[in-house]
Design an enzyme around this catalytic site. Structure first.
Site, PDB file in Angstrom:
ATOM      1  N   ARG A 104       0.925  -1.471  -0.217  1.00  0.00           N
ATOM      2  CA  ARG A 104      -0.013  -0.276  -0.096  1.00  0.00           C
ATOM      3  C   ARG A 104       0.970   1.029  -0.603  1.00  0.00           C
ATOM      4  NH1 ARG A 104      -4.748   1.043   4.670  1.00  0.00           N
ATOM      5  NH2 ARG A 104      -2.926   1.548   5.925  1.00  0.00           N
ATOM      6  N   THR A 108      -1.191   7.457  -1.673  1.00  0.00           N
ATOM      7  CA  THR A 108      -2.022   8.017  -1.830  1.00  0.00           C
ATOM      8  C   THR A 108      -2.583   6.791  -1.621  1.00  0.00           C
ATOM      9  OG1 THR A 108      -1.397   6.099  -4.011  1.00  0.00           O
ATOM     10  CG2 THR A 108      -0.646   8.158  -3.681  1.00  0.00           C
ATOM     11  N   ASP A 200      -1.860  -2.288  12.864  1.00  0.00           N
ATOM     12  CA  ASP A 200      -0.691  -2.720  11.266  1.00  0.00           C
ATOM     13  C   ASP A 200      -1.041  -4.235  12.011  1.00  0.00           C
ATOM     14  OD1 ASP A 200       0.983  -3.726   9.270  1.00  0.00           O
ATOM     15  OD2 ASP A 200       1.469  -1.349   8.834  1.00  0.00           O
ATOM     16  N   ASP A 203       3.269  -5.448  10.341  1.00  0.00           N
ATOM     17  CA  ASP A 203       3.522  -5.405  11.833  1.00  0.00           C
ATOM     18  C   ASP A 203       3.943  -6.515  13.130  1.00  0.00           C
ATOM     19  OD1 ASP A 203       5.612  -3.379  10.217  1.00  0.00           O
ATOM     20  OD2 ASP A 203       4.589  -1.470  10.539  1.00  0.00           O
TER      21      ASP A 203
END
Ligand code: URA
Length: 209
Positions: A104, A108, A200, A203
């Site tokens: 990702r 953007t 996340d 992570d």
């Protein structure tokens, strides 16, 4: 069209809550994702077709069901999708794997492809796309786009958590691809994170932050 299955099994809900907790260790997070992967695999394969075979038990011959058709394909979106693979393979050890490398872009939030490797006859198989966090849905949309470009027609999406915006966007583009998820949370924040979510997922499972 536009099917969303929220898997409300108590074991799934309990494990998801443990995963959300900030203090959960990397090891614990990874193990729970594996276990939920197994439970979600059970749900997403619930309606697979069966065919009768003549077999011999130690006592008598009988006709008994086995899975029909070609082996299915799990298609993890790298890297977080890998967290589901081991658990799902525990249940469906003969499944094939299609790796889809998408990241990702932090500015953007668009999905950028860097790797794609699938079985050559992937178009003839049921493909189950794995993406733990359906946030903006950009990655899931892009993965299904790529699979459709290669001829896949029978597709399903499994995630752990979804945002309402992600479900809306995904089904806006691929309305015929059913979704299985453990929960649909409140919303996305301005960084594209699911709220309340679990942070996340990549992570947390790989210990990279
Ligand atoms: N990806 C994640 O890992 N977490 C989110 O909340 C959104 C996208």
């Amino acid at each position: 069209m536009r099917q969303v299955h929220v898997v409300d099994h108590p074991l799934v809900q309990h494990k998801l809550t443990l995963m959300r907790e900030t203090e959960r260790s990397t090891q614990g997070f990874r193990r729970l994702l594996n276990e939920i992967g197994m439970l979600l695999a059970y749900e997403v394969t619930r309606d697979l077709p069966l065919e009768e075979h003549e077999i011999q038990t130690p006592v008598a011959p009988m006709r008994a069901p086995k899975l029909a058709g070609k082996k299915l394909v799990f298609a993890p979106i790298l890297r977080a999708g890998m967290g589901f693979v081991d658990g799902m393979l525990e249940l469906v050890p003969s499944a094939r794997i299609a790796h889809i490398g998408l990241y990702r872009d932090p500015k953007t939030l668009q999905a950028v492809e860097y790797y794609f490797k699938a079985p050559p006859d992937v178009a003839e198989r049921l493909v189950i796309v794995l993406d733990p966090m359906l946030a903006t849905a950009n990655s899931a949309v892009a993965a299904v786009d790529r699979l459709k470009e290669r001829g896949c027609r029978e597709l399903r999406l499994v995630c752990l958590l979804a945002a309402p915006e992600g479900v809306e966007r995904f089904h806006g583009v691929h309305p015929e691809v059913p979704i299985w998820t453990a929960a649909i949370d409140e919303r996305l924040d301005s960084h594209g994170y699911i709220v309340p979510g679990l942070g996340d997922a990549g992570d947390r499972m790989f210990g990279t932050r």
